[in-house]
Scaffold this active site. Structure first.
Site, PDB file in Angstrom:
ATOM      1  N   TRP A 170       2.270   1.704  -3.437  1.00  0.00           N
ATOM      2  CA  TRP A 170       1.257   2.199  -4.374  1.00  0.00           C
ATOM      3  C   TRP A 170       1.331   3.738  -4.467  1.00  0.00           C
ATOM      4  CZ3 TRP A 170      -3.020   5.171  -2.479  1.00  0.00           C
ATOM      5  CH2 TRP A 170      -3.820   5.664  -3.499  1.00  0.00           C
ATOM      6  N   HIS A 171       1.672   4.392  -3.348  1.00  0.00           N
ATOM      7  CA  HIS A 171       1.747   5.862  -3.370  1.00  0.00           C
ATOM      8  C   HIS A 171       2.875   6.350  -4.262  1.00  0.00           C
ATOM      9  CE1 HIS A 171      -0.764   5.346   0.226  1.00  0.00           C
ATOM     10  NE2 HIS A 171      -1.222   6.548  -0.052  1.00  0.00           N
ATOM     11  N   GLY A 172       3.876   5.531  -4.480  1.00  0.00           N
ATOM     12  CA  GLY A 172       4.971   5.939  -5.358  1.00  0.00           C
ATOM     13  C   GLY A 172       6.179   5.046  -5.149  1.00  0.00           C
TER      14      GLY A 172
ATOM     15  N   TYR B 257      -3.912  14.090  -3.048  1.00  0.00           N
ATOM     16  CA  TYR B 257      -4.050  12.723  -3.544  1.00  0.00           C
ATOM     17  C   TYR B 257      -4.205  12.636  -5.059  1.00  0.00           C
ATOM     18  CZ  TYR B 257      -3.469   9.353   0.106  1.00  0.00           C
ATOM     19  OH  TYR B 257      -2.884   8.505   1.028  1.00  0.00           O
TER      20      TYR B 257
ATOM     21  N   ALA C  81       0.845  -1.204   0.000  1.00  0.00           N
ATOM     22  CA  ALA C  81       0.000   0.000   0.000  1.00  0.00           C
ATOM     23  C   ALA C  81       0.878   1.251   0.000  1.00  0.00           C
ATOM     24  CB  ALA C  81      -0.928   0.000   1.217  1.00  0.00           C
TER      25      ALA C  81
END
Lengths: 458, 76
Positions: free
Chosen positions: A317-319, A455, A314
């Site tokens: 997933w943000h980067g 976001y 997770a």
């Protein structure tokens, strides 16, 4: 097109009027909302509309065909699309650095690609549609317009909430005309969301967070603590503000979304925090990542590994970066540690537990916000440095904004209910007047220019 | 007229009032909006005509006054 702009106000006024005109005809209503959603998305870059249409087509076909191979192919295609757009630039940069270290300088800038806004959110919805169809949780739609509308519906398109097909598809067939209570809730949510974003998040970003993170080694303990608290408030107000507006806008069109934030900084455990923060993403990760990876199956050690792997993914997933990896890993490790404490019968008093969770979450926002690992370490150093050479000015306005942001997490929800009840008693035209005057006031209080939502980059 | 139609109609009326009492804000915002290609010239020409009509009414710019008051009071 972002919510707190005149573009969106004009766009939504037109869509709301058209929605009323075509309300009784399902095909026209769906066609109008798809056209509006693609117009909304085209405002960023019209080329990405083709990508979104392709994702919708893959989801539609993947849901229709019941074979496991079709499911695997469509899920793989969706995840690969997300992977290419999110991580291609990272790999190209890595290759360029590798070539450079070997003395083979290569300019690979030509190969960089733009990350389409909101791609994660609509691909997550597409994946959940295919998975739910194959799990038998929903009846797959033969009519492609239903799936295209589900994927593209503009209120939640670019930053969630991630709406489940089982919840949304029945509403496509039969939306609920907003009554006085729904309009009141929508007005309250839109105004609260605009206040959170345009006033609290944007000002705290400009006055405190951005300058502090731009020069972390110039801060002292007090300014570093204030900036850490400030970012906790900023990201909450930015993200939950977007969700509030999205839910309110959808409600005015006749569609109900689930709540996405529930005063997360009141959480008394990390598990509880993730039940309150970006609820639609947390439940998506639980259902489509954590449970397939093993979930609560196996012994405590296996469960701990599963939760750490899930949270690390997770984070990634943000980067693609160490900061997000560390952030996700430590959240997973924290949840595993909590399980260990519960297993050993260790329980903190609630007030102490809330404070501990809040402190832990705030400290982990530092790597999340920092540009890289070096900035993260500089910022942590500033937290214990009593003598910064260029600390940010901590004005009464800054403390006031932090106080307001934190108060939104602590004030009883019954206050919002009271406002809703009062609004619900007003006639429809007065409800609209309250909304219009409120929007006007928010625009008057806001900074000049358009600040994108945090976001959007994910 | 249903309640929801009344709601929409009031929003449109409020938008018109906001435009009338907001000085050049809307005109500035139109110039900052997304590029509509060949439609841009037509939209801007239409907006300029409306703005000239509004200017001839000599209405006060309440938005700017309100903005100045809020920013002054809160130190923003």
């Amino acid at each position: 097109m972002v919510f707190p702009t005149l573009d969106f106000v004009l766009f939504f006024a037109v869509v709301l009027a058209l929605n009323g005109l075509v309300w009784r005809s399902a095909p026209w209503r769906k066609a109008m909302l798809i056209a509006a959603s693609y117009t909304f998305y085209a405002a960023w870059d019209i080329r990405f509309c083709g990508l979104m249409a392709g994702v919708s087509a893959v989801a539609w076909l993947g849901g229709l065909n019941r074979s496991p191979i079709a499911r695997a192919v469509s899920i793989a295609a969706l995840i690969a699309t997300l992977g290419v757009f999110k991580y291609f630039n990272f790999f190209m940069l890595t290759f360029a650095q590798l070539f450079s270290s070997l003395g083979l300088e290569r300019d690979l800038q030509w190969a960089s690609i733009i990350l389409p806004v909101g791609i994660s959110f609509y691909i997550f919805q597409a994946v959940s549609y295919v998975m739910d169809a194959h799990r038998g949780h929903i009846e797959p739609r033969r009519n492609p317009t239903d799936v295209f509308l589900y994927i593209s519906f503009f209120p939640q398109l670019v930053a969630g909430p991630i709406v489940r097909a089982a919840h949304f598809l029945p509403q496509i067939d039969k939306p609920t005309a907003p009554d006085a209570n729904a309009r009141a809730l929508a007005v309250a949510l839109i105004l609260m969301g605009l206040f959170k974003k345009m006033v609290v998040a944007n000002y705290i970003s400009v006055l405190l967070v951005d300058p502090a993170f731009a020069l972390p080694d110039g801060q002292n303990t007090l300014t570093a603590i204030a900036a850490t608290l400030g970012y906790a408030v900023q990201i909450y107000c930015d993200f939950s503000g977007y969700s509030d507006i999205a839910i309110g806008v959808a409600l005015l069109l006749g569609y109900r979304f689930v709540r996405n934030f529930n005063q997360p900084y009141r959480a008394d455990s990390l598990r509880n925090f993730w039940q309150r923060w970006h609820i639609s993403l947390s439940t998506w990760i639980r259902d489509y990542l954590y449970i397939p990876l093993g979930g609560n199956r196996g012994g405590p050690r296996r469960q701990n590994v599963t939760v750490i792997v899930t949270m690390t993914l997770a984070g990634l997933w943000h980067g693609a970066g160490w900061n997000f990896l560390i952030w996700g890993f430590l959240h997973g490790a924290g949840i595993a540690a909590e399980r260990g404490m519960r297993g050993a019968g260790i329980r903190l008093p609630r007030a102490l537990a809330v404070l501990a969770v809040f402190t832990f979450v705030c400290l982990l926002w530092i790597p999340f916000r920092a540009a890289d690992f070096a900035e993260t370490t500089d910022f942590f150093t500033a937290l214990v440095s009593f003598d910064g050479f260029a600390p940010v000015e901590l004005s009464a306005t800054v403390w006031g904004l932090i106080g307001i942001g934190l108060a939104m997490n602590w004030l009883p929800l019954s206050l919002l209910s009271t406002a809703e009840i009062a609004l619900a008693r007003l006639p429809a035209s007065l409800q609209a007047a309250v909304l219009a005057v409120g929007i006007w006031l928010m625009f008057a209080a806001a900074q000049e220019g358009v600040a994108p939502f945090i976001y959007f980059q994910f | 007229m249903t309640d929801n139609a009344r709601f929409s109609a009031t929003l449109f009326a409020a938008l018109a009032i906001a435009w009338l009492l907001s000085g050049d804000r809307f005109l500035d915002a139109v110039f900052e909006m997304m590029d509509l290609g060949q439609l841009d010239d037509i939209v801007i020409a239409g907006v300029v005509i409306l703005e000239e009509g509004k200017a001839s009414l000599g209405l006060p710019d309440i938005f700017s006054a309100l903005r100045g008051a809020i920013h002054g009071a809160l130190g923003l």
